[in-house]
Design a protein around this motif. Structure first.
Motif, PDB file in Angstrom:
ATOM      1  N   UNK A 230       0.834  -1.208   0.000  1.00 13.41           N
ATOM      2  CA  UNK A 230       0.000   0.000   0.000  1.00 13.41           C
ATOM      3  C   UNK A 230       0.868   1.258   0.000  1.00 13.41           C
ATOM      4  N   UNK A 231       2.023   1.187   0.686  1.00 15.23           N
ATOM      5  CA  UNK A 231       2.940   2.325   0.705  1.00 15.23           C
ATOM      6  C   UNK A 231       3.483   2.604  -0.688  1.00 15.23           C
ATOM      7  N   UNK A 232       3.802   1.536  -1.433  1.00 15.04           N
ATOM      8  CA  UNK A 232       4.295   1.702  -2.807  1.00 15.04           C
ATOM      9  C   UNK A 232       3.227   2.350  -3.684  1.00 15.04           C
ATOM     10  N   UNK A 233       1.979   1.884  -3.557  1.00 15.19           N
ATOM     11  CA  UNK A 233       0.896   2.472  -4.340  1.00 15.19           C
ATOM     12  C   UNK A 233       0.678   3.940  -3.973  1.00 15.19           C
TER      13      UNK A 233
ATOM     14  N   UNK B  16       1.106  -7.969  -8.851  1.00 16.79           N
ATOM     15  CA  UNK B  16       2.364  -7.320  -8.507  1.00 16.79           C
ATOM     16  C   UNK B  16       3.517  -8.267  -8.239  1.00 16.79           C
ATOM     17  N   UNK B  17       3.271  -9.571  -8.224  1.00 17.30           N
ATOM     18  CA  UNK B  17       4.354 -10.517  -7.954  1.00 17.30           C
ATOM     19  C   UNK B  17       4.046 -11.882  -8.544  1.00 17.30           C
ATOM     20  N   UNK B  18       5.089 -12.683  -8.677  1.00 16.03           N
ATOM     21  CA  UNK B  18       4.935 -14.063  -9.143  1.00 16.03           C
ATOM     22  C   UNK B  18       4.841 -15.005  -7.956  1.00 16.03           C
ATOM     23  N   UNK B  19       3.932 -15.943  -8.035  1.00 13.86           N
ATOM     24  CA  UNK B  19       3.786 -16.983  -7.022  1.00 13.86           C
ATOM     25  C   UNK B  19       4.017 -18.327  -7.706  1.00 13.86           C
ATOM     26  N   UNK B  20       5.194 -18.881  -7.485  1.00 13.45           N
ATOM     27  CA  UNK B  20       5.557 -20.132  -8.153  1.00 13.45           C
ATOM     28  C   UNK B  20       5.556 -21.324  -7.208  1.00 13.45           C
ATOM     29  N   UNK B  21       4.735 -21.244  -6.161  1.00 17.22           N
ATOM     30  CA  UNK B  21       4.614 -22.378  -5.239  1.00 17.22           C
ATOM     31  C   UNK B  21       4.074 -23.606  -5.959  1.00 17.22           C
TER      32      UNK B  21
ATOM     33  N   UNK C 190      11.046   2.241 -17.360  1.00 17.99           N
ATOM     34  CA  UNK C 190      11.548   1.484 -16.220  1.00 17.99           C
ATOM     35  C   UNK C 190      10.531   0.391 -15.864  1.00 17.99           C
ATOM     36  N   UNK C 191      10.933  -0.878 -15.837  1.00 19.23           N
ATOM     37  CA  UNK C 191       9.974  -1.967 -15.579  1.00 19.23           C
ATOM     38  C   UNK C 191       9.203  -1.818 -14.275  1.00 19.23           C
ATOM     39  N   UNK C 192       9.868  -1.381 -13.197  1.00 17.52           N
ATOM     40  CA  UNK C 192       9.177  -1.223 -11.912  1.00 17.52           C
ATOM     41  C   UNK C 192       8.108  -0.140 -12.002  1.00 17.52           C
ATOM     42  N   UNK C 193       8.395   0.909 -12.760  1.00 14.82           N
ATOM     43  CA  UNK C 193       7.415   1.977 -12.955  1.00 14.82           C
ATOM     44  C   UNK C 193       6.194   1.452 -13.700  1.00 14.82           C
ATOM     45  N   UNK C 194       6.413   0.692 -14.763  1.00 14.77           N
ATOM     46  CA  UNK C 194       5.296   0.153 -15.538  1.00 14.77           C
ATOM     47  C   UNK C 194       4.448  -0.785 -14.681  1.00 14.77           C
ATOM     48  N   UNK C 195       5.113  -1.708 -13.992  1.00  8.28           N
ATOM     49  CA  UNK C 195       4.374  -2.675 -13.176  1.00  8.28           C
ATOM     50  C   UNK C 195       3.491  -1.969 -12.147  1.00  8.28           C
ATOM     51  N   UNK C 196       4.059  -1.028 -11.418  1.00 10.43           N
ATOM     52  CA  UNK C 196       3.295  -0.376 -10.353  1.00 10.43           C
ATOM     53  C   UNK C 196       2.190   0.520 -10.899  1.00 10.43           C
TER      54      UNK C 196
ATOM     55  N   UNK D 268       0.529  -0.500 -13.807  1.00 12.81           N
ATOM     56  CA  UNK D 268      -0.415  -1.513 -14.295  1.00 12.81           C
ATOM     57  C   UNK D 268      -1.311  -2.026 -13.171  1.00 12.81           C
ATOM     58  N   UNK D 269      -0.749  -2.165 -11.960  1.00 11.16           N
ATOM     59  CA  UNK D 269      -1.521  -2.778 -10.879  1.00 11.16           C
ATOM     60  C   UNK D 269      -2.316  -1.767 -10.055  1.00 11.16           C
ATOM     61  N   UNK D 270      -2.303  -0.486 -10.442  1.00  9.86           N
ATOM     62  CA  UNK D 270      -3.175   0.466  -9.756  1.00  9.86           C
ATOM     63  C   UNK D 270      -4.637   0.097 -10.045  1.00  9.86           C
ATOM     64  N   UNK D 271      -5.532   0.349  -9.109  1.00 11.86           N
ATOM     65  CA  UNK D 271      -6.956   0.049  -9.362  1.00 11.86           C
ATOM     66  C   UNK D 271      -7.485   0.737 -10.618  1.00 11.86           C
ATOM     67  N   UNK D 272      -6.960   1.928 -10.906  1.00  7.71           N
ATOM     68  CA  UNK D 272      -7.459   2.679 -12.059  1.00  7.71           C
ATOM     69  C   UNK D 272      -7.123   1.970 -13.378  1.00  7.71           C
ATOM     70  N   UNK D 273      -5.866   1.517 -13.519  1.00  9.47           N
ATOM     71  CA  UNK D 273      -5.481   0.828 -14.757  1.00  9.47           C
ATOM     72  C   UNK D 273      -6.094  -0.573 -14.807  1.00  9.47           C
ATOM     73  N   UNK D 274      -6.206  -1.223 -13.647  1.00 10.55           N
ATOM     74  CA  UNK D 274      -6.880  -2.524 -13.611  1.00 10.55           C
ATOM     75  C   UNK D 274      -8.316  -2.393 -14.125  1.00 10.55           C
ATOM     76  N   UNK D 275      -8.985  -1.360 -13.695  1.00 11.64           N
ATOM     77  CA  UNK D 275     -10.363  -1.140 -14.147  1.00 11.64           C
ATOM     78  C   UNK D 275     -10.414  -0.892 -15.646  1.00 11.64           C
ATOM     79  N   UNK D 276      -9.440  -0.154 -16.154  1.00 11.70           N
ATOM     80  CA  UNK D 276      -9.396   0.116 -17.594  1.00 11.70           C
ATOM     81  C   UNK D 276      -9.170  -1.183 -18.369  1.00 11.70           C
TER      82      UNK D 276
END
Length: 373
Positions: A157-160, A218-223, A285-291, A293-301
């Motif tokens: 949440x701090x990152x967002x 926001x992350x990969x889960x490879x369990x 910057x990949x980290x910029x794009x990822x963060x 993409x995962x905002x609620x606003x872009x997710x909704x789009x």
């Protein structure tokens, strides 16, 4: 111990009567709308009719087999689940919830699994009092890992919050940044294929095979690892993954979820339900794009582009044409450096979570081998 079919001790109810009529959710409303998937609470509704209140129950996603324990009133989003109630004369609901976490069933096919598979599984139950004692022990271990998970969520949440502070809402763009389509900051946007469609089977080890189940928000889960052969990997040359490729889910309930490919999971490939976006790191910057993409606003789009069907989906065209904010690379990099500092702190909590997960899983295995009490 007595033997039962799982369907003999967990009685299912169809959720049809409890489906929410409107998706105009608000945090000011009272009743949660649930899914058995990762998001769990989709929002809150003010509808008062058709609220399920015969809890505690287990909600079971009939297609993915995901489960959640629920001990409060709720409504549901769709009929793609079963509501499971324990026969209290034979079984403790919380014990069964933990028992189901040890069951492994291949759920890749798009079909309903409760009646066809799960209800027919043979299980052994100790006396009811023993079940309750085991559930209490597992509850305590579960609380430890939940505390760690909640702290990780606070870092996320701090990152967002940092993103919104630096760049503003990525849809309304109040800071008037340039905008650009994903296609123009990418080298390639593509997707993979199913090995079974081409006559290949999964194998015990080899090239990691990423599916939409692995791509979280926001992350990969490879369990839940899947592997394919080098031969199949080479056949899918375009979808071979590289470090910092952006992965976006195209199909099903997890549409729009995104993550960056990590070096530790390579070599790897993807199936047809995941888009690979190989970013041009000279432009973005990949980290910029990822963060973003995962905002609620872009997710909704993104989700707004989905095509309903047997399985809702978005296309590679939707991904390529997605518009995002495009500030100068220097500012993107400043954001990424701050995120890196947050991630370093989160990594320490992640180590603690891994230990609490290890403890929980150890107790889980002992519980159902009869070694806990």
């Amino acid at each position: 111990m007595k033997s039962y079919k799982l369907g003999d001790v967990l009685i299912y109810e169809q959720p049809t009567k409890y489906i929410v009529e409107s998706t105009n959710y608000s945090n000011s409303f009272k009743t949660p709308v649930l899914t058995a998937g990762q998001s769990f609470i989709l929002g809150y509704t003010d509808e008062v009719e058709g609220v399920f209140d015969n809890y505690p129950v287990i909600i079971f996603d009939d297609f993915t087999t995901a489960i959640k324990y629920v001990d409060f009133p709720f409504k549901v989003k769709s009929s793609a689940m079963k509501i499971l109630k324990a026969d209290e004369h034979k079984a403790d609901i919380k014990y069964l919830y933990y028992l189901m976490q040890t069951i492994k069933v291949d759920s890749e096919q798009h079909k309903r699994y409760w009646i066809s598979k799960y209800s027919k599984l043979n299980i052994k139950l100790p006396p009811l009092e023993t079940q309750k004692k085991i559930a209490v022990i597992l509850d305590e271990a579960d609380k430890l890992r939940q505390l760690d998970q909640q702290l990780i969520e606070k870092y996320d949440a701090l990152t967002q919050s940092l993103f919104l502070d630096m760049f503003g809402d990525p849809v309304t763009n109040p800071k008037w940044w340039d905008e650009i389509s994903i296609e123009k900051i990418s080298i390639i946007v593509t997707k993979g294929s199913s090995p079974k469609w081409q006559g290949f089977d999964y194998i015990d080890s080899g090239v990691r095979f990423i599916t939409s189940e692995n791509v979280r928000l926001g992350f990969l889960d490879c369990d839940k690892d899947k592997f394919v052969s080098e031969e199949f990997h080479d056949k899918l040359e375009r979808s071979k993954l590289k470090e910092n490729d952006l992965l976006v889910n195209l199909v099903g309930a997890s549409i729009g979820r995104g993550a960056l490919m990590e070096r530790k999971y390579l070599p790897a490939n993807i199936n047809q339900a995941v888009a690979k976006i190989e970013l041009n790191i000279e432009k973005i910057n990949p980290a910029f794009v990822l963060n973003q993409i995962i905002t609620p606003q872009i997710q909704e789009r993104l989700i707004g582009n989905k095509v309903e069907g047997a399985r809702a989906n978005i296309s590679l065209k939707n991904v390529r044409e997605l518009k995002i904010l495009y500030p100068p690379i220097e500012i993107q990099n400043q954001f990424a450096e701050r995120v890196q500092a947050i991630e370093a702190q989160k990594a320490l909590v992640q180590q603690s979570l891994e230990k609490s997960e290890e403890l929980f899983n150890s107790l889980l295995q002992k519980a159902f081998k009869g070694e806990l009490v």
